[in-house]
Design a protein around this motif. Structure first.
Motif, short mmCIF file in Angstrom:
data_model
loop_
_atom_site.label_atom_id
_atom_site.label_comp_id
_atom_site.label_asym_id
_atom_site.label_seq_id
_atom_site.Cartn_x
_atom_site.Cartn_y
_atom_site.Cartn_z
N ALA A 339 11.24 -11.70 18.50
CA ALA A 339 10.07 -10.85 18.72
C ALA A 339 10.27 -9.92 19.91
CB ALA A 339 8.83 -11.70 18.91
N GLN A 340 10.84 -10.46 20.98
CA GLN A 340 10.96 -9.68 22.21
C GLN A 340 12.15 -8.72 22.20
OE1 GLN A 340 10.89 -12.65 25.32
NE2 GLN A 340 8.66 -12.80 25.27
N SER A 341 13.13 -8.99 21.34
CA SER A 341 14.30 -8.11 21.29
C SER A 341 14.23 -7.09 20.16
CB SER A 341 15.58 -8.94 21.12
OG SER A 341 15.57 -9.63 19.87
N ILE A 342 13.19 -7.15 19.34
CA ILE A 342 13.11 -6.32 18.14
C ILE A 342 13.12 -4.83 18.48
CG2 ILE A 342 10.58 -6.20 18.00
CD1 ILE A 342 10.92 -6.79 14.96
N ARG A 343 13.79 -4.07 17.65
CA ARG A 343 13.81 -2.61 17.82
C ARG A 343 12.46 -2.03 17.41
NH1 ARG A 343 19.27 -0.40 17.28
NH2 ARG A 343 20.75 -2.11 17.17
N PRO A 344 12.17 -0.81 17.83
CA PRO A 344 10.91 -0.18 17.43
C PRO A 344 10.74 -0.05 15.91
CG PRO A 344 11.86 1.00 19.28
CD PRO A 344 12.88 0.00 18.85
N ASN A 345 11.85 0.02 15.17
CA ASN A 345 11.75 0.16 13.71
C ASN A 345 11.69 -1.18 12.99
OD1 ASN A 345 14.37 -0.74 13.95
ND2 ASN A 345 15.33 1.14 13.20
N ARG A 362 10.11 -11.31 8.85
CA ARG A 362 10.40 -12.70 9.21
C ARG A 362 9.45 -13.18 10.30
NH1 ARG A 362 16.95 -11.72 9.61
NH2 ARG A 362 17.40 -11.86 7.36
N LEU A 363 9.19 -12.31 11.26
CA LEU A 363 8.31 -12.68 12.37
C LEU A 363 6.86 -12.80 11.91
CD1 LEU A 363 9.94 -10.48 15.13
CD2 LEU A 363 9.76 -12.97 15.15
N GLU A 364 6.45 -11.92 11.01
CA GLU A 364 5.08 -12.04 10.49
C GLU A 364 4.90 -13.37 9.77
OE1 GLU A 364 3.88 -8.45 8.33
OE2 GLU A 364 2.74 -8.08 10.16
N LYS A 365 5.90 -13.77 9.00
CA LYS A 365 5.83 -15.05 8.29
C LYS A 365 5.82 -16.21 9.29
CE LYS A 365 8.20 -15.31 4.55
NZ LYS A 365 9.33 -15.43 3.58
N ALA A 366 6.65 -16.10 10.33
CA ALA A 366 6.69 -17.17 11.34
C ALA A 366 5.37 -17.27 12.08
CB ALA A 366 7.83 -16.90 12.32
N ASN A 367 4.74 -16.14 12.32
CA ASN A 367 3.50 -16.17 13.08
C ASN A 367 2.37 -16.83 12.31
OD1 ASN A 367 2.39 -15.46 15.64
ND2 ASN A 367 1.07 -14.01 14.58
N GLN A 368 2.47 -16.86 10.99
CA GLN A 368 1.49 -17.58 10.19
C GLN A 368 1.57 -19.08 10.46
OE1 GLN A 368 2.19 -16.45 6.12
NE2 GLN A 368 1.80 -14.28 6.51
N LYS A 369 2.77 -19.55 10.86
CA LYS A 369 2.94 -20.97 11.17
C LYS A 369 2.60 -21.28 12.62
CE LYS A 369 6.87 -21.63 8.00
NZ LYS A 369 8.29 -22.06 7.93
N TYR A 370 3.05 -20.41 13.53
CA TYR A 370 3.00 -20.76 14.95
C TYR A 370 1.89 -20.07 15.73
CZ TYR A 370 7.54 -22.85 14.01
OH TYR A 370 8.54 -23.63 13.51
N ASP A 371 1.45 -18.90 15.28
CA ASP A 371 0.35 -18.19 15.93
C ASP A 371 0.59 -18.09 17.44
OD1 ASP A 371 -2.03 -16.80 16.05
OD2 ASP A 371 -3.22 -18.60 16.38
N ILE A 372 1.73 -17.49 17.81
CA ILE A 372 2.08 -17.36 19.22
C ILE A 372 1.37 -16.14 19.81
CG2 ILE A 372 3.97 -17.11 20.86
CD1 ILE A 372 4.00 -19.72 19.27
N PRO A 373 0.54 -16.31 20.81
CA PRO A 373 -0.26 -15.18 21.32
C PRO A 373 0.57 -14.01 21.81
CG PRO A 373 -1.13 -17.27 22.13
CD PRO A 373 0.18 -17.58 21.46
#
Length: 681
Positions: A339-345, A362-373
């Motif tokens: 999440a923190q290294s992702i490019r603008p695109n 991939r991150l959107e799917k992961a956030n459904q599990k972890y809900d990291i603020p």
């Protein structure tokens, strides 16, 4: 008469050379067929099943009466009606004649492996050639085709359409492969069929297909029994011959766990799962730095490892096995890195052996599990991409990776600066490399990985791994040697600083291939938020050195040179490389060169490549003289930035910089974040 005798002799000789069952395998569809032709496989199957397991008592009783045929039929019925594999079981799929083009290509035995299409030939024995290396004679092609992604593609085409031709192909494909793969060698190997990664993938694909089609009459009983006879061998391989570390270990043990959890009737299944849990718990600690970065330091293999750690977690949940809390915490840290290294695109970092992977979904799917603020995905590629807009730049002090940006919009400035160790696998000789993006475009890029084996690798692999393929220096024509694979300590705060208005980081490297004398390359980056990057390159050496500073451009850009300033020439956003020194440079732009050396090539994905432009600034330096660069992103056709060096001392460089709207006085220290002096007027 003589001709007839010779012909008869040749035919007999040919038949004598054929495997005993080669002419029959396509007709082997029933339990009776399999028992007649391959009784040893059925005996092997029953030797690997615990017939005391709940629900198998009838099978055991019939088998004790030596009624093997009936025992096989009852075993199939057991799997049709038990509750194992509920994750994969499918209801009846309504039949249609709808086709899927991608799957139809596979039905012709035409497989696309890492962007290379090849048609698997039939061998003289009547089986497909499972060792076929593709049109480029690439052993990676053979390995990956034996992971059986292709029948997973065909299987999902069936689930989507209900077209029976897809299940019929799967049935025939699996019978062919399993019969041809006999006997199981029971030893570690690098064969196209029996290698750890290929086994691990088949563990997963086969389990899904077995339970998804167990009640489907289009999958023959012979194929169902062949799967059951081969899966314990696959588990045995994954248990006893798996890799010892890195992403291979993760993939192989996640595959072992799938069989153990979904086939608890197999002898040893409980031990397999307990073993995998123990090893994976240790592995996630050994493989991942405390900052959440997998130690191979490749964004691509970082995700491969996450994916398999996640699969393992899901498998353990199905089996009712709890994993320690640190396992879940480490997974979250690993996602945090993406999440923190992702490019603008929305793509990840292209570093070491990586492809440009689209990580946003991939991150959107992961956030459904972890809900990291702190990486809540609210809107795709907007300034609300991460919920805290004030936190835009990040340091990963163990991995030695520094991400700078000014916001989270699609047109944001973004850079990746590598000041860490070499990595434990899939390494490139690229320490101090810098990648830069802005205005929704990649500007300065890593050259990529090209390929590992085959014709593409023969041509480009050394270039991909070398310093010549990265934005760093060649000293007297020599690139970096391998560096330390991993670190025992994080970078100290002297190496980096993140403030509201600027980011600062530095690193160094002193190991070069075949270089006479000593030389240490020190590179410092200072990013002024919303404005530009300042780069200083300093070579501390025992003698004068010829220096080539390499800047690799993304292929979409046209490059122009004016007064030693090299820039893109786009109608939208541009980037200029501005040398601030009053230095005599020999500047060359190289694209698609094959002689005398490979240079000016770019690979965003395995086996895909095209020419790009590499700008090389060549000069001679003495007495640790710094080279100072400004990387200036600007819109329009005219670069309005002016810069000059006010003073150079033993610790750093004083710069005066003027843009359209602002004046900056900046002191850039070579090696101490505490000494940065920044003034904006």
């Amino acid at each position: 008469m003589k001709f007839i005798t010779i012909a008869f002799f040749l035919i007999c000789s040919f038949l004598h050379r054929q495997p005993a069952h080669a002419q029959h395998w396509k007709e082997i569809k029933t339990v009776e067929d399999l028992n007649t032709n391959y009784p040893e496989l059925i005996n092997h199957l029953f030797s690997r099943i615990d017939l005391t397991y709940d629900g198998l008592d009838v099978v055991d009783s019939v088998l004790r009466q030596n009624d093997t045929i009936e025992a096989c039929k009852l075993l199939i019925q057991y799997y049709q009606h038990n509750r194992n594999g509920s994750k994969y079981r499918k209801s009846n799929i309504p039949p249609t004649d709808i086709s899927v083009a991608k799957a139809d290509t596979i039905l012709k035995n035409v497989f696309t492996i890492q962007n290379v299409k090849g048609k698997v030939p039939w061998g003289d024995d009547g089986h497909r050639d499972w060792h076929y290396k593709g049109p480029n004679n690439d052993r990676e092609w053979a390995w990956l085709s034996n992971r059986h992604f292709q029948i997973d593609t065909v299987y999902h085409a069936y689930l989507k359409t209900g077209n029976s031709k897809y299940v019929s192909y799967i049935d025939e494909f699996l019978r062919d492969f399993i019969i041809k793969s006999q006997p199981y060698p029971e030893k570690w190997g690098t064969d196209a069929i029996w290698r750890g990664l290929e086994v691990s993938y088949r563990n997963k694909y086969w389990t899904s297909i077995f339970y998804g089609t167990i009640n489907n009459d289009l999958i023959s009983d012979a194929t169902k029994l062949l799967l059951l006879s081969s899966l314990p061998d696959h588990a045995h391989y994954s248990r006893h011959f798996h890799a010892k570390k890195n992403n291979w270990l993760t993939m192989e043990l996640s595959g072992l766990a799938v069989i153990a959890a979904h086939f608890p009737e197999f002898k040893g299944a409980d031990e397999w799962l307990d073993y995998a849990i123990d090893k994976m718990g240790k592995s996630i600690t050994e493989q991942v730095y405390p900052d959440g970065v997998q130690k191979e330091l490749s964004s691509h293999y970082h995700y491969v490892t996450i994916d398999n750690f996640e699969q393992f977690k899901s498998t353990c949940e199905i089996a009712g096995k709890a994993l320690p809390e640190f396992y879940h915490e480490t997974l979250q840290k690993m996602y945090n890195y993406l999440a923190q290294s992702i490019r603008p695109n929305g793509y990840g970092v292209l570093n070491n052996d990586s492809d440009l992977d689209y990580n946003f979904e991939r991150l959107e799917k992961a956030n459904q599990k972890y809900d990291i603020p702190n990486w809540k995905h609210l809107h795709k590629h907007t300034d609300k991409y991460i919920s805290n807009p004030d936190e835009v730049s990040f340091i990963f002090p163990w991995a030695g990776q520094f991400i700078s940006r000014n916001h989270y919009g699609i047109d944001a400035h973004w850079s990746f600066f590598d000041i860490g160790p070499w990595g434990t696998g899939h390494q490139h000789k690229d320490k101090l490399h810098l990648s830069v993006a802005a205005f929704g475009k990649d500007f300065l890029v890593d050259s990529g990985r090209f390929a590992y084996t085959g014709a593409v690798a023969k041509k480009f692999r050394k270039y991909a791994q070398s310093s010549a393929g990265h934005n760093t220096l060649l000293i007297d024509g020599q690139g970096q040697a391998p560096g330390p694979k991993e670190t025992e300590n994080p970078l100290s705060a002297l190496h980096y600083k993140i403030t509201d208005v600027y980011d600062y980081a530095w690193g160094s490297f002193d190991q070069f291939d075949d270089l006479e004398g000593t030389a240490e390359h020190q590179r410092t980056m200072l990013y002024v938020r919303d404005e530009f990057w300042i780069i200083t390159d300093r070579v501390v050496s025992d003698q004068p050195r010829s220096i080539e500073t390499l800047w690799h451009w993304h292929p979409e850009h046209q490059i122009q040179v004016k007064d030693q300033i090299v820039s893109t020439n786009n109608s939208g956003g541009n980037l200029a490389i501005i040398p601030v020194n009053n230095q005599d440079f020999e500047i060359s732009n190289i694209s698609g060169a094959e002689t005398p050396n490979i240079q000016g090539w770019y690979s965003s994905e395995y086996n895909k490549f095209r020419p790009n432009t590499t700008t090389i600034y060549k000069t001679t330096v003495r007495d640790a003289q710094p080279l100072v660069w400004i990387l200036y992103p600007f819109k329009g056709e005219k670069n309005e930035l002016k810069a000059k060096i006010k003073k150079i001392d033993k610790n750093g460089v004083y710069l005066k910089i003027k843009t359209n709207n602002d004046h900056f006085d900046i002191y850039v220290p070579y090696t101490d974040s505490n000494k940065v002096d920044f003034k904006k007027k």
